[in-house]
Scaffold this motif. Sequence first.
Motif, mmCIF file in Angstrom:
data_model
loop_
_atom_site.group_PDB
_atom_site.id
_atom_site.type_symbol
_atom_site.label_atom_id
_atom_site.label_comp_id
_atom_site.label_asym_id
_atom_site.label_seq_id
_atom_site.Cartn_x
_atom_site.Cartn_y
_atom_site.Cartn_z
ATOM 1 N N ALA A 59 11.199 -14.667 -4.613
ATOM 2 C CA ALA A 59 10.469 -13.397 -5.075
ATOM 3 C C ALA A 59 10.112 -12.620 -3.846
ATOM 4 O O ALA A 59 9.262 -12.836 -3.177
ATOM 5 C CB ALA A 59 9.429 -13.863 -5.857
ATOM 6 N N GLU A 60 11.000 -11.702 -3.354
ATOM 7 C CA GLU A 60 10.741 -10.831 -2.197
ATOM 8 C C GLU A 60 9.319 -9.946 -2.488
ATOM 9 O O GLU A 60 8.397 -9.803 -1.699
ATOM 10 C CB GLU A 60 11.663 -9.873 -1.857
ATOM 11 N N THR A 61 8.864 -9.644 -3.796
ATOM 12 C CA THR A 61 8.067 -8.904 -3.978
ATOM 13 C C THR A 61 6.678 -9.919 -3.595
ATOM 14 O O THR A 61 5.709 -9.336 -3.044
ATOM 15 C CB THR A 61 7.821 -8.592 -5.547
ATOM 16 N N ALA A 62 6.775 -11.073 -4.005
ATOM 17 C CA ALA A 62 5.676 -11.791 -3.851
ATOM 18 C C ALA A 62 5.407 -12.404 -2.321
ATOM 19 O O ALA A 62 4.359 -12.194 -1.549
ATOM 20 C CB ALA A 62 5.742 -13.369 -4.697
ATOM 21 N N ILE A 63 6.543 -12.320 -1.794
ATOM 22 C CA ILE A 63 6.506 -12.690 -0.140
ATOM 23 C C ILE A 63 5.859 -11.382 0.528
ATOM 24 O O ILE A 63 5.058 -11.553 1.366
ATOM 25 C CB ILE A 63 7.892 -12.758 0.268
ATOM 26 N N VAL A 64 6.123 -10.085 0.407
ATOM 27 C CA VAL A 64 5.733 -8.954 1.019
ATOM 28 C C VAL A 64 4.483 -8.760 0.436
ATOM 29 O O VAL A 64 3.703 -8.367 1.390
ATOM 30 C CB VAL A 64 6.929 -8.051 0.950
ATOM 31 N N GLY A 65 4.109 -8.996 -0.568
ATOM 32 C CA GLY A 65 2.725 -8.620 -1.365
ATOM 33 C C GLY A 65 1.786 -9.621 -0.643
ATOM 34 O O GLY A 65 0.700 -9.135 -0.321
ATOM 35 N N GLY A 66 2.382 -10.768 -0.446
ATOM 36 C CA GLY A 66 1.314 -11.931 -0.039
ATOM 37 C C GLY A 66 1.051 -11.368 1.376
ATOM 38 O O GLY A 66 0.132 -11.795 2.067
ATOM 39 N N CYS A 67 2.006 -11.184 2.130
ATOM 40 C CA CYS A 67 2.185 -10.764 3.521
ATOM 41 C C CYS A 67 1.056 -9.626 3.845
ATOM 42 O O CYS A 67 0.244 -9.457 4.521
ATOM 43 C CB CYS A 67 3.382 -10.571 4.049
ATOM 44 N N THR A 68 1.104 -8.484 2.948
ATOM 45 C CA THR A 68 0.287 -7.413 3.042
ATOM 46 C C THR A 68 -1.052 -7.767 2.707
ATOM 47 O O THR A 68 -2.070 -7.473 3.665
ATOM 48 C CB THR A 68 0.889 -6.377 1.946
ATOM 49 N N GLY A 69 -1.413 -8.628 2.086
ATOM 50 C CA GLY A 69 -2.850 -9.074 1.773
ATOM 51 C C GLY A 69 -3.464 -9.989 2.935
ATOM 52 O O GLY A 69 -4.251 -9.569 3.381
ATOM 53 N N ASP A 92 8.074 -1.595 -3.371
ATOM 54 C CA ASP A 92 6.913 -1.067 -3.728
ATOM 55 C C ASP A 92 5.876 -1.603 -2.869
ATOM 56 O O ASP A 92 5.023 -0.739 -2.397
ATOM 57 C CB ASP A 92 6.666 -1.591 -5.225
ATOM 58 N N HIS A 93 5.920 -2.715 -2.538
ATOM 59 C CA HIS A 93 4.853 -3.369 -1.575
ATOM 60 C C HIS A 93 4.869 -2.722 -0.366
ATOM 61 O O HIS A 93 3.870 -2.442 0.382
ATOM 62 C CB HIS A 93 4.945 -4.741 -1.451
ATOM 63 N N LEU A 94 6.131 -2.450 0.277
ATOM 64 C CA LEU A 94 6.167 -1.948 1.588
ATOM 65 C C LEU A 94 5.798 -0.335 1.557
ATOM 66 O O LEU A 94 5.258 -0.020 2.544
ATOM 67 C CB LEU A 94 7.784 -2.063 2.016
ATOM 68 N N VAL A 95 6.468 0.198 0.618
ATOM 69 C CA VAL A 95 6.475 1.591 0.614
ATOM 70 C C VAL A 95 4.917 2.234 0.097
ATOM 71 O O VAL A 95 4.510 3.056 0.508
ATOM 72 C CB VAL A 95 7.547 2.323 -0.074
ATOM 73 N N THR A 96 4.714 1.630 -1.101
ATOM 74 C CA THR A 96 3.390 2.118 -1.785
ATOM 75 C C THR A 96 2.192 1.546 -0.969
ATOM 76 O O THR A 96 1.103 2.229 -1.159
ATOM 77 C CB THR A 96 3.696 1.639 -3.148
ATOM 78 N N VAL A 97 2.114 0.402 -0.708
ATOM 79 C CA VAL A 97 1.049 -0.386 -0.114
ATOM 80 C C VAL A 97 0.975 -0.355 1.180
ATOM 81 O O VAL A 97 0.303 0.131 1.921
ATOM 82 C CB VAL A 97 0.809 -1.757 -0.958
ATOM 83 N N ALA A 98 1.873 -1.205 1.704
ATOM 84 C CA ALA A 98 1.753 -1.606 3.325
ATOM 85 C C ALA A 98 1.786 -0.055 3.973
ATOM 86 O O ALA A 98 1.200 0.093 5.104
ATOM 87 C CB ALA A 98 2.958 -2.442 3.784
ATOM 88 N N ILE A 138 10.315 6.524 5.642
ATOM 89 C CA ILE A 138 9.029 6.342 4.924
ATOM 90 C C ILE A 138 7.966 6.400 5.695
ATOM 91 O O ILE A 138 7.919 5.492 7.036
ATOM 92 C CB ILE A 138 8.644 4.921 4.173
ATOM 93 N N PRO A 139 7.138 7.501 6.051
ATOM 94 C CA PRO A 139 6.211 7.503 7.073
ATOM 95 C C PRO A 139 5.263 6.430 6.956
ATOM 96 O O PRO A 139 4.723 5.914 5.774
ATOM 97 C CB PRO A 139 5.219 8.950 6.871
ATOM 98 N N GLY A 140 4.825 5.654 8.012
ATOM 99 C CA GLY A 140 3.958 4.665 8.038
ATOM 100 C C GLY A 140 4.698 3.191 8.334
ATOM 101 O O GLY A 140 3.865 2.085 8.620
#
Lengths: 325, 454
Positions: A59-69, A92-98, A138-140
């Motif tokens: 679950a890449e969503t979970a991996i990157v989401g967890g990393c972001t947190g 979504d986690h990379l672009v919208t959150v991170a 994606i800026p950021g």
Amino acid sequence: MPEKTYLQAISDGLRQEMRRDKRVFVIGEDVGVYGGAFKVTQGFQEEFGPWRVIDAPLAETAIVGGCTGAAIMGMRPVAEMQFADFVSCAWDHLVTVAAKQRYRAGTPVPIVVRCPSGGGFSGGPFHSQNPESSFAHIPGLKVVCPATPEDAKGLLVTAIEDPNPVLYFEHKHLYRRIKADVPDERYTTPFGEARIHREGEDVTVVTWGAMVYTAAEAADKVAEEDGVSAEIVDLRTIIPWDKKAVLASVEKTSKVVVLHEDTQTGGFGAEIVATIAEEAFEQLDAPVKRIAAPDTPVPFSPPLEKAFLPQVEDVVAGIRELVSY
Amino acid sequence: MATGTLVDVVMPQMGVSVSEGTITKWVKSEGDPVEADETLLEISTDKVDTEVPSPASGVLQQILVPEGETVAVGTKLAVIAPEGVEAAAPAEAPPQEAPPAEAVSEPATGEAAAEQAPAPTPAAAEAQAGPADGEAEGARFVSPVVARIAAEHGVDVSQVPGTGRAGRVTKKDILGFIESGALAPTPTIAPPPAAPAAVPARPERVSPAPEPPQAAQEGESVEPMSAMRRGIAEHMRRSLDTSAHVTSSIEVDMSKVAAIRRKLKTEYQESYGVNPTYLAFVARAAVDTLRDYPWVNGELRGDSIVTRNYVNIGFAVELADGKGLIVPVVKNAETLSLLGMAKAIADLAARAREKKLLPEDVQGGTFTITNPGGYGTFHGTPVISQPQAAILGTYAVVKRPWVVQDEMSEDVIAIRMIMNLTLTYDHRLVDGALAGRFLRDLRERLQTWGESDF
């Protein structure tokens, strides 16, 4: 200086940073017990334990989401996508959150997402892509595409140090094919500074990643057969990218090929070409040429994949076209 | 052809001392409709770069002087066929085959047209581009880098042998051509074809053909002089050859001015957005002083001495690129208060740096002030701007130990703000005693500047 493969250089850099900085941890699919699909993290779990080398569910969503947190809480996570292609699940986690956290809330998000990318071994449409330009837009986010073992290590260290989310595209076709001297000690390779892979006078080839070697072979060929001297600019990082180095080379040669393995439309080459048109128009002695993959998914079939990926002959033809212009 | 009703466009007079101008760009092409006052072309003189508006509405019938050419003031540059007057066809092609406005649609081959018209105008050549064979096309296409190098070195690209596709001139070709020393003086434009009564004679090129540059030695780099640089070079040399330059200096205690300036600064900046600079004070004081010394504000014209009841002060302004200077003029400076002077100087300096000066902004000066003091220099001998009689130099304001008298009329050493002023004057008209009195009075005005003075 010991000779190392591109893969060993990544592995060494990562291990060095984990030994040095307790905040650095690795998470990904099969990175622990199995040592990673490509064995980049082989032996890591033995050395650092299961809490710093974490086997994640598919679950890449979970991996990157967890990393972001974790990053927001002060850690320095390094995520591994088993293949760069799968990073789209984490979009979504990379672009919208991170990417936006620093701008929105002032919190740095120091994550590195390692993305084994690229084709050349019949991996087909899900295991061969080079999605760097999507993230370059994606800026950021920062986007790194090393070509040499030395840069692979130095840029990984810089990526881990960087307070921003960094997408680190490591080209699978270089993993064991490319071997070169890599310093044992810790060092960083700066972002945004291109490397002149080969100096030349007649035509510039701007490229990155595995295409550096395709360009180099083409340059050898035109040097030998046509007496043409091609300059190869290896961008190393595409966000930020070294505009100054590209424009300086354009000023020197006045003829430019922009080469990438990603598909052509909206590829990062388009940004480079547009910048040359805007800022170096009066330096041009020929139209700027793009050499890239056609706008299709990557085919499985070896002959089709060969037709899809830019080949040495394509670059030779492009250089010849510009030289004779 | 309706010769009598055509309107000529001529190289405008951009200032008394400007005798020629260079066409930098034709904004309109032959055959284009134009409105009166719409920009036709851009020109560059040694004073200003500006646009030339169309004198009439109609069709730009013919361009007589191509881009890059330098011609005398008054030279006919183009012909406008006003509305209602049928645009005469270019002489080299029958109108039904290639009217200038829409010639592209005509299928005449390049070769055939070339036979009919050995020297087509640029527009006509363009018109034949479609069907022309590849070779002609390749030879004609000039890439951006080649165009730039050609412009920088004054090379006529058509004179360079091309080795690119279809005979195109490549960057290497033109660089080799320049390095080989083959660069001949730029040829003048080809004479206009045929010559019916309406077509004027070829304009005379007045600037001397550039000498073939000496090949650069190891470590040197060579760049052509800009029109402005040439203008400055010519004017400075001519001034030294004309006037008998003498320089006198005086030291001025600017302490009062400095104090008042500090007081006014906030008010001026907040209310008017300008700085009460030392230069504004000096200029303001100089204007008053000049009214007492009309010869310093005068001019030798032949055997006569010209004086004026007004003062137009030129201010030397360095351009943003550091590669030239321009001297915009504050007109009727005698009508300006200190604030007015400060605003006028700031406005002209800003427009000079942005290259937004109009021709009249650099004309008509009667006296000049140059201010190299910003860099800390304390003395200089500037060159007079012809045909004026004098130029005032202002230098750095520095704290110096100064002998003054205290309230007991005892000499004491104080720290004062001291500025040197120089007056460089034409001794043919102004004698040393006169210059000395002028400087003394100017110093007096500055040293006794009162809070109610404006």
